[in-house]
Motif scaffolding. Structure first.
Motif, PDB file in Angstrom:
ATOM      1  N   ILE A 117       0.314  15.721  14.574  1.00  0.00           N
ATOM      2  CA  ILE A 117      -1.071  15.455  14.161  1.00  0.00           C
ATOM      3  C   ILE A 117      -1.959  15.249  15.374  1.00  0.00           C
ATOM      4  N   ARG A 118      -1.408  14.614  16.415  1.00  0.00           N
ATOM      5  CA  ARG A 118      -2.197  14.419  17.636  1.00  0.00           C
ATOM      6  C   ARG A 118      -2.630  15.770  18.223  1.00  0.00           C
ATOM      7  N   GLU A 120      -1.348   3.626  17.087  1.00  0.00           N
ATOM      8  CA  GLU A 120      -1.600   3.634  15.645  1.00  0.00           C
ATOM      9  C   GLU A 120      -0.488   2.952  14.864  1.00  0.00           C
ATOM     10  N   THR A 121       0.714   2.903  15.468  1.00  0.00           N
ATOM     11  CA  THR A 121       1.814   2.247  14.741  1.00  0.00           C
ATOM     12  C   THR A 121       1.616   0.731  14.716  1.00  0.00           C
ATOM     13  N   ARG A 125       3.579  12.289  14.024  1.00  0.00           N
ATOM     14  CA  ARG A 125       2.444  11.755  14.787  1.00  0.00           C
ATOM     15  C   ARG A 125       2.110  12.680  15.947  1.00  0.00           C
ATOM     16  N   ARG A 130       0.831  -1.206   0.000  1.00  0.00           N
ATOM     17  CA  ARG A 130       0.000   0.000   0.000  1.00  0.00           C
ATOM     18  C   ARG A 130       0.868   1.260   0.000  1.00  0.00           C
ATOM     19  N   PHE A 168      -9.002  -0.825   6.953  1.00  0.00           N
ATOM     20  CA  PHE A 168      -8.544   0.568   6.795  1.00  0.00           C
ATOM     21  C   PHE A 168      -8.136   0.831   5.354  1.00  0.00           C
ATOM     22  N   ILE A 223      -3.658   8.097  12.752  1.00  0.00           N
ATOM     23  CA  ILE A 223      -3.250   8.865  13.938  1.00  0.00           C
ATOM     24  C   ILE A 223      -4.452   9.657  14.442  1.00  0.00           C
ATOM     25  N   GLU A 224      -5.164  10.276  13.500  1.00  0.00           N
ATOM     26  CA  GLU A 224      -6.352  11.043  13.900  1.00  0.00           C
ATOM     27  C   GLU A 224      -7.417  10.120  14.492  1.00  0.00           C
ATOM     28  N   GLU A 239      -9.276   7.833  21.644  1.00  0.00           N
ATOM     29  CA  GLU A 239      -8.802   8.120  23.002  1.00  0.00           C
ATOM     30  C   GLU A 239      -9.700   9.179  23.668  1.00  0.00           C
ATOM     31  N   LYS A 250       0.718  10.410  -3.347  1.00  0.00           N
ATOM     32  CA  LYS A 250      -0.494  10.702  -2.567  1.00  0.00           C
ATOM     33  C   LYS A 250      -0.325  11.994  -1.774  1.00  0.00           C
ATOM     34  N   TYR A 305       6.844  10.024   6.583  1.00  0.00           N
ATOM     35  CA  TYR A 305       5.598   9.736   5.873  1.00  0.00           C
ATOM     36  C   TYR A 305       5.592  10.479   4.540  1.00  0.00           C
ATOM     37  N   GLY A 316      -3.754  18.124  14.182  1.00  0.00           N
ATOM     38  CA  GLY A 316      -4.529  17.519  13.098  1.00  0.00           C
ATOM     39  C   GLY A 316      -3.884  17.767  11.744  1.00  0.00           C
ATOM     40  N   VAL A 317      -4.200  16.888  10.799  1.00  0.00           N
ATOM     41  CA  VAL A 317      -3.631  16.993   9.448  1.00  0.00           C
ATOM     42  C   VAL A 317      -4.101  18.274   8.753  1.00  0.00           C
ATOM     43  N   SER A 362      -6.848   7.409  16.167  1.00  0.00           N
ATOM     44  CA  SER A 362      -6.433   7.037  17.531  1.00  0.00           C
ATOM     45  C   SER A 362      -6.711   8.182  18.516  1.00  0.00           C
ATOM     46  N   VAL A 363      -6.558   9.422  18.027  1.00  0.00           N
ATOM     47  CA  VAL A 363      -6.857  10.583  18.884  1.00  0.00           C
ATOM     48  C   VAL A 363      -8.359  10.614  19.201  1.00  0.00           C
ATOM     49  N   GLU A 401       1.091   4.261  -2.722  1.00  0.00           N
ATOM     50  CA  GLU A 401       0.843   5.673  -2.397  1.00  0.00           C
ATOM     51  C   GLU A 401       2.045   6.568  -2.725  1.00  0.00           C
ATOM     52  N   ASP A 454      -9.640   3.640   2.794  1.00  0.00           N
ATOM     53  CA  ASP A 454      -8.657   4.655   2.413  1.00  0.00           C
ATOM     54  C   ASP A 454      -8.182   5.456   3.633  1.00  0.00           C
ATOM     55  N   LEU A 455      -8.106   4.787   4.768  1.00  0.00           N
ATOM     56  CA  LEU A 455      -7.567   5.436   5.968  1.00  0.00           C
ATOM     57  C   LEU A 455      -6.058   5.168   5.999  1.00  0.00           C
ATOM     58  N   ASP A 456      -5.272   6.179   5.644  1.00  0.00           N
ATOM     59  CA  ASP A 456      -3.826   5.985   5.594  1.00  0.00           C
ATOM     60  C   ASP A 456      -3.204   6.221   6.973  1.00  0.00           C
ATOM     61  N   SER A 457      -1.874   6.167   7.022  1.00  0.00           N
ATOM     62  CA  SER A 457      -1.161   6.251   8.307  1.00  0.00           C
ATOM     63  C   SER A 457      -1.519   7.530   9.064  1.00  0.00           C
ATOM     64  N   LEU A 458      -1.621   8.644   8.334  1.00  0.00           N
ATOM     65  CA  LEU A 458      -1.885   9.913   9.003  1.00  0.00           C
ATOM     66  C   LEU A 458      -3.312   9.952   9.564  1.00  0.00           C
ATOM     67  N   LEU A 508      -5.121   3.704  21.555  1.00  0.00           N
ATOM     68  CA  LEU A 508      -4.752   2.831  20.439  1.00  0.00           C
ATOM     69  C   LEU A 508      -3.356   3.220  19.995  1.00  0.00           C
ATOM     70  N   PRO A 559      -2.885  -1.806   7.489  1.00  0.00           N
ATOM     71  CA  PRO A 559      -3.972  -1.546   6.534  1.00  0.00           C
ATOM     72  C   PRO A 559      -5.027  -2.639   6.535  1.00  0.00           C
TER      73      PRO A 559
END
Lengths: 344, 79
Positions: free
Chosen positions: A226-227, B56-57, A223, A34, B29, B40-41, B47, A273, A157, A230-231, B43-44, A38, B33-37, B54, B61
């Protein structure tokens, strides 16, 4: 920034012969299918035997040969890099200057993260416009991303890192016998220091290099970012700055957004991506020029994405005489730069 | 559909922009289409809304929203 008149550019890039294909990376377990999809890269150049400053000398020597510029006439040598250059408490720019014989150039290192090469061109323009007596300025970039300190596929990333060097000679017109590859018509830069935390996360500032982790781990700091933010905070801030630099650059070059002379809008060498999400929306909002991606077989080349793309535009027939390209870049910090160049 | 599932799916749709019609406990996931970034959201969100941490690491997928619900349910049982 305002250019008083167009400047000449002669550009080249150096890549090692060794490459790691994406298939090899998948087989080695460096990435999953994946992520490979990407990122969209086909292969990455790997420089196990040549250190970054020597890579920069290779690219710079080619540019000096192509331009006919004399090393002793260079007024400044700006060397941008992201990662370890081969020694500590030592100046890689001075090493490059010494090896080239640029004894009158002022060597300066740019630790500007991935937009360093682009900012090098901006500083070169400032030098030439600010000092009528200054000779040509050489901007080099060089990086290699080797374990155990950098995992080219996993340390960050949205991109994978390729090893490469670039060199761009910035000079006044009619200064070089060979004539320029490209004319630099405009350059615009915007920063977003509020995004500095993306590459630091929650970390305290410590006293020892590589003290936060034995391997550079930008994923960890992103990470943390983003926590907290946010993105979307990144995407909105980046979009604002990207729109601004593209608009300013086109205006500076006297180009309308749909100008027929504007052949390409060249994007950075990040993963496909990441670019589709962060760079393409604001870029294509401003201009309908054909998007050109030159990085699928090189990866993200540290501080030199924009400069490597200038080298590709300079050394190929992608642009016909009179045609323009806008080249866009961004780098951690964050800083965004766009340049407008044309084939003479 | 449990109340927890309702709530999780509603949050995933609203905050991560996933089409509600795609949301099932077995959807991976990757399929969403839930990617790594975005993980993270996720998991936030989990929580903050459910009090479940959680990593996230540790999510791949191939993991599903059902896997996340199992973690949330496990915490509810302990409580």
């Amino acid at each position: 920034m305002l250019l008083q008149s167009p400047l000449g550019l002669v550009a080249a890039a150096w890549y090692p012969k060794q490459r790691q294909t994406v298939e090899e990376a998948l087989a080695a377990g460096d990435i999953d299918a994946r992520t490979a999809r990407e990122l969209g890269y086909t292969s990455l150049p790997v420089s196990e035997d040549t250190a970054p400053p020597d890579m920069a000398v290779e690219a710079a020597s080619r540019v000096l040969e192509l331009s006919g510029a004399q090393p002793a006439d260079l007024s400044m040598l700006l060397h941008a890099s992201v990662h370890h250059q081969g020694h500590d408490a030592w100046s890689a720019p001075h090493y490059v200057a010494r090896r080239l014989g640029a004894h009158r150039a002022v060597p300066v290192g740019l630790l500007q993260q991935c937009n360093g090469g682009a900012v090098g061109i901006e500083l070169a323009v400032s030098r030439l416009q600010g000092d009528p007596a200054a000779g040509p300025v050489l901007v080099t970039t060089a990086d290699r991303f080797l374990m155990p300190s950098w995992h080219r596929w996993l340390s960050d990333y949205g991109m994978a890192a390729g090893d490469a060097a670039t060199a761009v000679l910035v000079h006044r017109l009619a200064e070089e016998a060979g004539g320029p590859d490209l004319l630099l018509h405009a350059l615009a830069t915007r920063s977003a220091p509020e995004l500095e935390v993306m590459h630091r996360g929650d970390d305290e500032l410590n006293a020892t290099p590589m003290g936060h982790s034995p391997m550079i781990d930008v994923r960890r700091t992103k990470r943390a970012f983003i926590r907290t933010y946010g993105v979307d905070f990144f995407l909105k801030t980046a979009a604002d700055r990207i729109r601004a630099v593209v608009e300013e650059c086109l205006a500076g070059a006297g180009l309308a957004a749909d100008d027929r002379r504007l052949r390409y809008a060249v994007i950075p060498r990040l993963g496909s991506k990441a670019m589709a999400e962060a760079y393409l929306p604001p870029l294509t909002e401003v201009t309908g020029a054909e998007v050109l991606d030159l990085g699928r077989a090189t990866g993200h080349v540290g501080a030199g994405d924009l400069n490597a793309s200038l080298a590709d535009l300079a050394r190929t027939d992608l642009l016909e005489p009179g045609q323009y390209a806008l080249v866009l870049n961004g780098g951690g910090g964050f800083t965004f730069t766009a340049v407008a160049v044309a084939r003479p | 559909m449990s109340a927890q599932q309702d709530r999780l799916f509603s949050l995933v749709a609203d905050k991560l922009g996933v089409d509600p019609e795609q949301l099932t406990p077995t959807a991976t996931f990757d399929a969403l289409d839930l990617d790594s970034l975005l993980l993270i959201e996720l998991s936030v969100i989990v929580e903050k809304e459910f009090g479940v941490q959680l990593d996230e690491t540790a999510l791949s997928p191939d993991n599903t929203l059902g896997d996340v619900l199992a973690r949330i349910d496990a915490k509810a049982k302990v409580a």
